[in-house]
Write a protein that holds these residues in place. Structure first.
Motif, PDB file in Angstrom:
ATOM      1  N   LYS A  23      -3.887   6.690   3.470  1.00 14.36           N
ATOM      2  CA  LYS A  23      -3.914   5.375   2.831  1.00 14.36           C
ATOM      3  C   LYS A  23      -3.235   4.319   3.705  1.00 14.36           C
ATOM      4  O   LYS A  23      -3.671   3.165   3.763  1.00 14.36           O
ATOM      5  N   LEU A  81      -5.642   5.805  -6.706  1.00  7.82           N
ATOM      6  CA  LEU A  81      -6.177   6.934  -5.965  1.00  7.82           C
ATOM      7  C   LEU A  81      -5.183   8.085  -6.027  1.00  7.82           C
ATOM      8  O   LEU A  81      -4.045   7.950  -5.597  1.00  7.82           O
ATOM      9  N   ILE A 101      -0.675  10.017   1.691  1.00  2.15           N
ATOM     10  CA  ILE A 101      -0.130   8.679   1.947  1.00  2.15           C
ATOM     11  C   ILE A 101      -0.495   8.215   3.354  1.00  2.15           C
ATOM     12  O   ILE A 101      -0.785   7.041   3.577  1.00  2.15           O
ATOM     13  N   THR A 159      -3.671  11.986  -5.260  1.00  4.42           N
ATOM     14  CA  THR A 159      -3.383  12.684  -4.007  1.00  4.42           C
ATOM     15  C   THR A 159      -4.612  13.367  -3.448  1.00  4.42           C
ATOM     16  O   THR A 159      -4.802  13.458  -2.231  1.00  4.42           O
ATOM     17  N   PHE A 167      -4.962   1.098  -4.427  1.00  6.80           N
ATOM     18  CA  PHE A 167      -4.468   2.351  -3.849  1.00  6.80           C
ATOM     19  C   PHE A 167      -3.598   3.116  -4.842  1.00  6.80           C
ATOM     20  O   PHE A 167      -3.400   4.324  -4.679  1.00  6.80           O
ATOM     21  N   ALA A 197      -4.065  -4.217  -2.099  1.00  5.58           N
ATOM     22  CA  ALA A 197      -3.301  -2.967  -2.062  1.00  5.58           C
ATOM     23  C   ALA A 197      -3.194  -2.302  -3.422  1.00  5.58           C
ATOM     24  O   ALA A 197      -2.936  -1.095  -3.503  1.00  5.58           O
ATOM     25  N   ALA A 224      -5.688   3.423   6.287  1.00  5.86           N
ATOM     26  CA  ALA A 224      -6.680   2.499   5.722  1.00  5.86           C
ATOM     27  C   ALA A 224      -6.100   1.094   5.604  1.00  5.86           C
ATOM     28  O   ALA A 224      -6.787   0.095   5.854  1.00  5.86           O
ATOM     29  N   GLY A 225      -4.815   1.012   5.239  1.00 10.88           N
ATOM     30  CA  GLY A 225      -4.183  -0.299   5.159  1.00 10.88           C
ATOM     31  C   GLY A 225      -4.082  -0.973   6.508  1.00 10.88           C
ATOM     32  O   GLY A 225      -4.282  -2.194   6.623  1.00 10.88           O
ATOM     33  N   ILE A 274       0.832  -1.202   0.000  1.00  9.62           N
ATOM     34  CA  ILE A 274       0.000   0.000   0.000  1.00  9.62           C
ATOM     35  C   ILE A 274       0.871   1.259   0.000  1.00  9.62           C
ATOM     36  O   ILE A 274       0.605   2.219  -0.741  1.00  9.62           O
ATOM     37  N   TYR A 275       1.908   1.261   0.820  1.00 12.28           N
ATOM     38  CA  TYR A 275       2.800   2.427   0.880  1.00 12.28           C
ATOM     39  C   TYR A 275       3.453   2.674  -0.478  1.00 12.28           C
ATOM     40  O   TYR A 275       3.527   3.820  -0.953  1.00 12.28           O
ATOM     41  N   SER A 301      -7.449  12.238  -3.311  1.00 12.60           N
ATOM     42  CA  SER A 301      -8.276  11.261  -2.608  1.00 12.60           C
ATOM     43  C   SER A 301      -7.764  10.988  -1.204  1.00 12.60           C
ATOM     44  O   SER A 301      -8.351  10.199  -0.474  1.00 12.60           O
ATOM     45  N   ALA A 344       0.818   3.900  -2.972  1.00 18.06           N
ATOM     46  CA  ALA A 344       0.427   5.272  -2.648  1.00 18.06           C
ATOM     47  C   ALA A 344       1.505   6.263  -3.084  1.00 18.06           C
ATOM     48  O   ALA A 344       1.205   7.369  -3.562  1.00 18.06           O
TER      49      ALA A 344
END
Length: 392
Positions: free
Chosen positions: A338, A328, A335, A330, A325, A322, A341-342, A74-75, A332, A78
């Motif tokens: 997000k 999406l 980081i 910025t 993401f 993931a 959310a993760g 996810i990171y 939305s 993002a």
């Protein structure tokens, strides 16, 4: 695509390693704080506590790797979205299917690492850590019963290969770190569940080939002439036959020692005192089969066995979750949003996974379905999320 694959792999590997180290440090801190109250008792020192924490790290790697894969991916996704790198990749012709395939190949490596830690390293270091901790404190391996550890065995006419002639219940008050049994009680029943003998021994040691050597033995035999009573099979009972609970006489004798042939081995006894989550799939399979053959409840260990097989594969599902993401922008959310959310998705997966295992024990749901259900739920979420971002 090879350059993109390498770029994806390096970026995700760095992020996953960072998250994994953070989680391991947190788990090590909690393990160490749990050991602090007993440091100084019976020779248990800080170095023992630190070694205990270190030996438990492989188990924590196995547990947190799926969540680390989720957060690390996810990171990375993002970051790609925030810097518009993913938009450029898409404009250059990379499809969602190609991106998912690149994540899948990265996931293969993470799954293999998880299997290695879960099947080869953690099942060996966790017992060593427990034995070291107990030895330093002068304690023995015990189970959560006041009466000690219990397990069931079948009695056969010819060692462990003949026809079943009865059943035997093992009761061990103490199971030492060197595999020696202390204060042993054996309750033997015939096929009609009538007690035919009671054997107590001060000590027991394993000689190999399914043979135990019992010392300072007291043997009580209940005998009668009932035609349907089963003959005795334990060593030292030659010449005594037709035992039953409605016995006409009781014979008690003391022996300096006797050999006992049994399907119960030190491995089975140690496994019966272990946490199923810290056992390897092979150990779970052996013990679940032993319980099934002895008509005992084995659902908990069967579920743990299938979870050992399916939980590492959840890395694929969580990495797929993931991927949306990256779509999406910025606007939305940053980081940090997000990542939060993760974290919530990871916590949700852990809760659903634990709830599914508990419900599987209580219900009649097949063990494989119980183990794979959380992954199926989150796979459906990933597919829905990918469909929505593709549509919009």
């Amino acid at each position: 695509m090879k350059i993109l694959q390498r770029y994806f792999a390096v970026s995700i590997a760095q992020a996953v390693a960072f998250v994994l180290v953070a989680f391991l440090a947190l788990n090590a801190f909690f393990d160490l704080t749990g050991q602090l109250p007993v440091i100084g008792n019976n020779g248990y020192r800080l170095q023992h506590a630190l070694l205990f924490v270190l030996l438990r790290l492989p188990y924590h790697v196995y547990v947190v790797m799926p969540i680390a894969a989720l957060l690390g991916t996810i990171y990375t996704m993002a970051q790609f979205a925030a810097s518009s790198e993913f938009t450029i990749m898409r404009a250059s012709g990379m499809s969602t299917r190609q991106a998912a395939w690149m994540l899948f190949k990265i996931g293969i490596v993470l799954v293999l690492i998880t299997f290695i830690f879960g099947e080869l390293i953690a099942p060996r270091t966790a017992p060593v850590a427990e034995r070291m901790r107990l030895s330093a404190r002068g304690a023995t391996v015990t189970q959560g019963f006041v009466s000690g550890m219990w397990t069931k065995d079948v009695v056969r006419s010819e060692g462990i290969t003949g026809a079943v002639t009865g059943s035997r219940f093992f009761n061990v008050r103490q199971f030492r770190n060197d595999g020696q049994l202390i204060d042993v009680r054996l309750y033997e029943f015939d096929t009609n569940f009538r007690m035919r003998s009671l054997i107590t021994a001060a000590r027991g040691s394993y000689k190999g080939n399914n043979t135990w050597r019992l010392e300072e033995v007291t043997q009580t035999v209940f005998s009668n002439t009932a035609p349907d009573a089963a003959p005795a099979t334990a060593a030292g009972q030659q010449g005594l036959s037709n035992y039953g609970q409605d016995s006409s006489r009781v014979v008690t004798r003391k022996l300096p020692g006797m050999d006992l042939v049994s399907e119960v081995t030190p491995k089975i006894i140690s496994v019966s005192a272990s946490d199923p989550d810290r056992m390897s799939a092979n150990e779970l399979a052996v013990y679940a089969r032993h319980l099934s053959e002895n008509k005992q409840e084995s659902e908990r260990f069967q579920i743990a066995f299938w979870k050992k097989l399916f939980d590492p594969l959840a890395i694929f599902v969580l990495m797929a979750l993931a991927l949306p993401f990256a779509y999406l922008q910025t606007r939305s959310g940053g980081i940090s949003i997000k990542i939060f959310a993760g974290i919530m998705l990871g916590v949700g997966y852990m809760l659903v996974n634990s709830l599914s295992a508990s419900l599987g024990v209580l219900s009649s749901m097949p063990a494989p379905l119980t183990a794979i259900a959380p992954s199926l739920v989150f796979l459906a979420l990933a597919l829905v999320a990918l469909w929505r971002v593709e549509r919009h």
